[in-house]
Motif scaffolding. Structure first.
Motif, PDB file in Angstrom:
ATOM      1  N   UNK A 103     -59.640 -37.053  46.110  1.00 36.83           N
ATOM      2  CA  UNK A 103     -59.118 -36.554  44.838  1.00 36.83           C
ATOM      3  C   UNK A 103     -60.128 -36.739  43.716  1.00 36.83           C
ATOM      4  N   UNK A 104     -60.274 -35.706  42.922  1.00 38.06           N
ATOM      5  CA  UNK A 104     -61.112 -35.776  41.726  1.00 38.06           C
ATOM      6  C   UNK A 104     -60.184 -35.944  40.532  1.00 38.06           C
ATOM      7  N   UNK A 105     -60.459 -36.965  39.724  1.00 33.11           N
ATOM      8  CA  UNK A 105     -59.493 -37.427  38.734  1.00 33.11           C
ATOM      9  C   UNK A 105     -60.030 -37.229  37.319  1.00 33.11           C
ATOM     10  N   UNK A 106     -59.257 -36.544  36.512  1.00 34.16           N
ATOM     11  CA  UNK A 106     -59.637 -36.331  35.105  1.00 34.16           C
ATOM     12  C   UNK A 106     -59.554 -37.642  34.332  1.00 34.16           C
ATOM     13  N   UNK A 107     -60.624 -37.966  33.624  1.00 35.25           N
ATOM     14  CA  UNK A 107     -60.644 -39.222  32.863  1.00 35.25           C
ATOM     15  C   UNK A 107     -60.858 -38.973  31.386  1.00 35.25           C
ATOM     16  N   UNK A 108     -60.629 -37.758  30.915  1.00 36.34           N
ATOM     17  CA  UNK A 108     -60.707 -37.506  29.481  1.00 36.34           C
ATOM     18  C   UNK A 108     -61.960 -36.754  29.080  1.00 36.34           C
ATOM     19  N   UNK A 109     -62.135 -36.659  27.770  1.00 37.36           N
ATOM     20  CA  UNK A 109     -63.290 -35.946  27.234  1.00 37.36           C
ATOM     21  C   UNK A 109     -64.423 -36.927  26.961  1.00 37.36           C
ATOM     22  N   UNK A 110     -65.594 -36.368  26.746  1.00 31.17           N
ATOM     23  CA  UNK A 110     -66.760 -37.198  26.435  1.00 31.17           C
ATOM     24  C   UNK A 110     -67.668 -36.426  25.489  1.00 31.17           C
ATOM     25  N   UNK A 111     -68.358 -37.132  24.591  1.00 28.38           N
ATOM     26  CA  UNK A 111     -69.363 -36.453  23.755  1.00 28.38           C
ATOM     27  C   UNK A 111     -70.697 -36.287  24.489  1.00 28.38           C
TER      28      UNK A 111
END
Ligand SMILES: [Zn+2]
Length: 291
Positions: A103-111
């Motif tokens: 599983x590939x897991x979304x961990x939010x946004x990044x700059x």
């Protein structure tokens, strides 16, 4: 069509690695990315055995760039929920297959828009990112619609980092349901690139998401073909151990001076025929000598 992308500091050693895995059903073939191949392009070094390029962890995190692509959401300077939903839907295509627990897991946004692997920071700080290049495509001399950079250890094929870039500076993308015309469908492209992210190469099956060509406006590759699912589940079957020590003989944890090889893949429209988008795999190996 394969060609080296660019030269870089240090010797450029290895290039594309393809291994065709034929399955019993005629329409279900997948190709796994390998560290090198016995002959031709990306030839193995003397004594080097080709090994599958793959993750050795069940849950692989990814982040999306916090600006998204204003070309896709002109009314918002930051990434929108709609664009995130498109991203999730492409990852879910791979995540939701019953034959695999990978599983590939979304961990939010990044700059951060850094792609590749930075040996000068901690391994866990090398995040996997999706970046839209609205202003300028940074890979001079290489026109690509999208590009996935996979950094892996040539000794055992363990992926260290994977990043996906979209060339929104030079190509018009859409993520609406209707993608007719000479426009690149975002989800069609991303679902394909995620296949490279997890260790698949181009499939010989024209119906597969991992096939090397796609006409503009195509949306069929948003959903996986049985050949793609077979590939996923061949690399990451149910019940397997994700511990590298259970999978890799003589596993040695990453050392700061360890060798890496970096692979690129890209999707480029063919220049002679605007009716086709040719997805070209280019793997460029940068073999770093020990310091
Ligand atoms: Zn590709």
């Amino acid at each position: 069509m394969s060609r080296p992308l660019r030269s870089s500091a240090g010797p450029v050693i290895a290039l594309a690695a393809l291994m065709v895995v034929s399955l019993p059903t005629a329409q279900a073939e997948f190709v796994q990315t390998m560290t090198c191949q016995p002959s031709g392009f990306n030839r193995c070094e003397p004594g080097e055995e080709p090994k599958p390029v793959r993750w050795y962890k069940q849950f692989v995190p990814y982040r999306v760039h916090d600006l998204g692509s204003p070309s896709l959401h002109p009314d918002s300077p930051d990434i929108t929920d709609d664009l995130k939903e498109s991203v999730f839907s492409s990852f879910d295509e791979w995540n939701n297959q019953d034959c695999s627990e990978f599983e590939m897991v979304y961990e939010g946004t990044t700059p951060s828009d850094f792609t590749g692997y930075n040996q000068n920071i901690a391994h866990e700080d090398n995040i996997n990112v999706l970046v839209w290049r609205d202003d300028q495509w940074p890979h001079a001399g290489y026109q690509a619609v999208a590009l996935t950079t996979v950094t892996y250890r040539p000794s055992n094929g363990e992926i260290l980092s994977a990043d996906i870039e979209f060339n929104t500076a030079d190509y018009v993308f859409t993520d609406t349901e209707d993608s007719a015309g000479a426009i690149i469908d975002f989800r069609n492209t991303l679902t394909h690139e995620i296949g490279h992210f997890l260790g698949l190469d181009h499939s010989p099956n024209p119906a597969a998401t991992m096939f090397a060509t796609a006409p503009p406006g195509e949306i069929a590759k948003r959903e996986l073909h049985p050949a793609d699912i077979e590939g996923l589940c061949h690399i990451y079957p149910l019940g397997q151990s994700f511990d590298p020590e259970d999978n890799i003989e003589d596993y040695v944890p990453l050392q700061p001076d360890g060798r890496e090889r970096r692979g690129w893949c890209s999707s480029t429209p063919s220049t002679p025929s605007p009716a086709l988008v040719v997805l070209v795999l280019v793997v460029l190996g940068l073999l770093r000598t020990r310091r």
